[in-house]
Design an enzyme around this catalytic site. Structure first.
Site, PDB file in Angstrom:
ATOM      1  N   ASN A 226       0.873  -1.181   0.000  1.00  0.00           N
ATOM      2  CA  ASN A 226       0.000   0.000   0.000  1.00  0.00           C
ATOM      3  C   ASN A 226       0.904   1.223   0.000  1.00  0.00           C
ATOM      4  OD1 ASN A 226      -1.845   2.027   0.432  1.00  0.00           O
ATOM      5  ND2 ASN A 226      -2.268   1.495   2.568  1.00  0.00           N
TER       6      ASN A 226
ATOM      7  N   LYS B 125       0.106   4.281  -0.348  1.00  0.00           N
ATOM      8  CA  LYS B 125      -0.541   5.482   0.219  1.00  0.00           C
ATOM      9  C   LYS B 125      -0.307   6.682  -0.712  1.00  0.00           C
ATOM     10  CE  LYS B 125       0.286   3.543   4.745  1.00  0.00           C
ATOM     11  NZ  LYS B 125      -0.005   3.667   6.146  1.00  0.00           N
TER      12      LYS B 125
ATOM     13  N   HIS C 270      -9.590   1.236   4.489  1.00  0.00           N
ATOM     14  CA  HIS C 270      -8.336   1.427   5.225  1.00  0.00           C
ATOM     15  C   HIS C 270      -8.591   2.389   6.384  1.00  0.00           C
ATOM     16  CE1 HIS C 270      -4.256   2.626   6.218  1.00  0.00           C
ATOM     17  NE2 HIS C 270      -3.859   1.519   5.609  1.00  0.00           N
TER      18      HIS C 270
ATOM     19  N   GLU D  50      -7.022   4.794   7.493  1.00  0.00           N
ATOM     20  CA  GLU D  50      -6.802   6.225   7.196  1.00  0.00           C
ATOM     21  C   GLU D  50      -8.010   6.820   6.469  1.00  0.00           C
ATOM     22  OE1 GLU D  50      -2.997   5.657   5.315  1.00  0.00           O
ATOM     23  OE2 GLU D  50      -2.158   5.100   7.259  1.00  0.00           O
TER      24      GLU D  50
ATOM     25  N   GLU E 124      -5.881  -5.150  10.252  1.00  0.00           N
ATOM     26  CA  GLU E 124      -4.885  -4.115  10.508  1.00  0.00           C
ATOM     27  C   GLU E 124      -5.210  -3.401  11.822  1.00  0.00           C
ATOM     28  OE1 GLU E 124      -2.734  -2.908   6.718  1.00  0.00           O
ATOM     29  OE2 GLU E 124      -4.404  -1.533   6.936  1.00  0.00           O
TER      30      GLU E 124
ATOM     31  N   GLY F 261       2.073   2.019  10.715  1.00  0.00           N
ATOM     32  CA  GLY F 261       3.071   3.074  10.611  1.00  0.00           C
ATOM     33  C   GLY F 261       3.731   3.440  11.933  1.00  0.00           C
TER      34      GLY F 261
ATOM     35  N   SER G 294       2.931  -2.420  10.325  1.00  0.00           N
ATOM     36  CA  SER G 294       4.374  -2.468  10.609  1.00  0.00           C
ATOM     37  C   SER G 294       5.003  -3.830  10.293  1.00  0.00           C
ATOM     38  CB  SER G 294       4.648  -2.069  12.065  1.00  0.00           C
ATOM     39  OG  SER G 294       4.255  -0.733  12.288  1.00  0.00           O
TER      40      SER G 294
END
Ligand code: PEP
Length: 268
Positions: free
Chosen positions: A13, A15, A98, A100, A170, A176, A216
């Site tokens: 991904n 991003k 996702h 985000e 996730e 991250g 991560s």
């Protein structure tokens, strides 16, 4: 069920990273080292890089993915992109839900469900992201949160369409941050997702569902995670932007060798 019967997928991904020139340079460095991988590889990239990645991976088994999609087929949705538009560019996978997108752009379990259905109806595979926030884990409600997200995301998706669904677990607090759950915790939630799918559909559907872990994942921790019985691959952010790290993860997945007896995806 034997993991070798499930498709092993390593998905990057990107991003909001990589201009077109940077994307080309990254692919030139990365693709030669993953060409002979024994797992499915997907690059989920910004809309502006879809064509570039499709062109540069055309003669390989590497697949192109988008990072989001709108759920309507067309209309007055300024700035949005439909599933048909993605499909036309050679996109085969779409990340939906996702964290985000949920956090910054108001995606809800309901819109995640609509996006997943739009993706599947266009003939692509939806990578549906689910996962708890740190406070939810601390309150001991991880299982409830993830089961609810999974159930709502799959509402109205027929059993025969489940071959076009991947679920990525996730934990939001692991994305991250360099923090990861223990492999046991990660596998437990992936198993819970599989059991939820078995309740919604049947055991065979659950047994053949590819479930990814994301948060991560890197070359150091991937072997332990990918060796777990209910983790069939990874959704990888930071390490997907570094050729050596992504190739190293793909090499581990290939060496572990699971997914070899899985049915081939359409078009292969
Ligand atoms: C992600 O964005 O889906 C992700 C897993 O990111 P990272 O690997 O950087 O934690």
């Amino acid at each position: 069920m034997n993991k070798s019967l499930r498709r092993a997928v390593i998905a990057g991904n990107w991003k909001m990273n990589e201009t077109r020139a940077e994307a080309k340079a990254l692919l030139e460095e990365m693709v030669p080292s993953i060409l002979n991988a024994d797992c499915d590889i997907v690059f989920c990239v910004p809309y502006t890089n879809l064509e570039t990645v499709a062109d540069m991976t055309r003669v390989t088994r590497i697949k192109v993915g988008a990072e989001n999609v709108h759920y309507a087929s067309s209309g007055a949705f300024t700035g949005e992109i439909s599933a048909e538009m993605l499909c036309e560019l050679g996109v085969r996978y779409v990340i939906v839900g996702h964290s985000e997108r949920r956090r910054f752009y108001g995606d809800t379990d309901e819109t995640v469900n609509l996006r997943a259905k739009a993706t599947i109806n266009a003939g692509m595979t939806a990578i549906i992201c689910v996962g708890e926030m740190l406070s939810e884990r601390e309150h001991g409600v991880t299982n409830e949160v993830v089961a609810m997200q999974t159930k709502i995301a799959l509402e109205g998706i027929k059993q025969e369409s489940m071959k076009n669904v991947i679920i990525a677990y996730e934990p939001v607090w692991a994305i991250g941050t360099g923090r990861t759950p223990t492999v046991q915790q990660a596998n437990d939630v992936c198993k819970l997702i599989r059991n939820t799918v078995a309740d919604l559909y049947d055991q065979a559907t659950a047994d053949s569902l590819t479930i990814l872990y994301g948060g991560s994942m890197n070359p150091k921790n991937c072997e332990e995670l990918l060796s777990e019985p209910d983790i069939d691959g990874g959704l990888i952010g930071g390490s997907s932007l570094k050729a050596d790290e992504f190739s190293a993860i793909v090499a581990v997945a290939s060496r572990l060798g699971y997914g070899k007896d899985a049915p081939k995806a359409e078009g292969e």
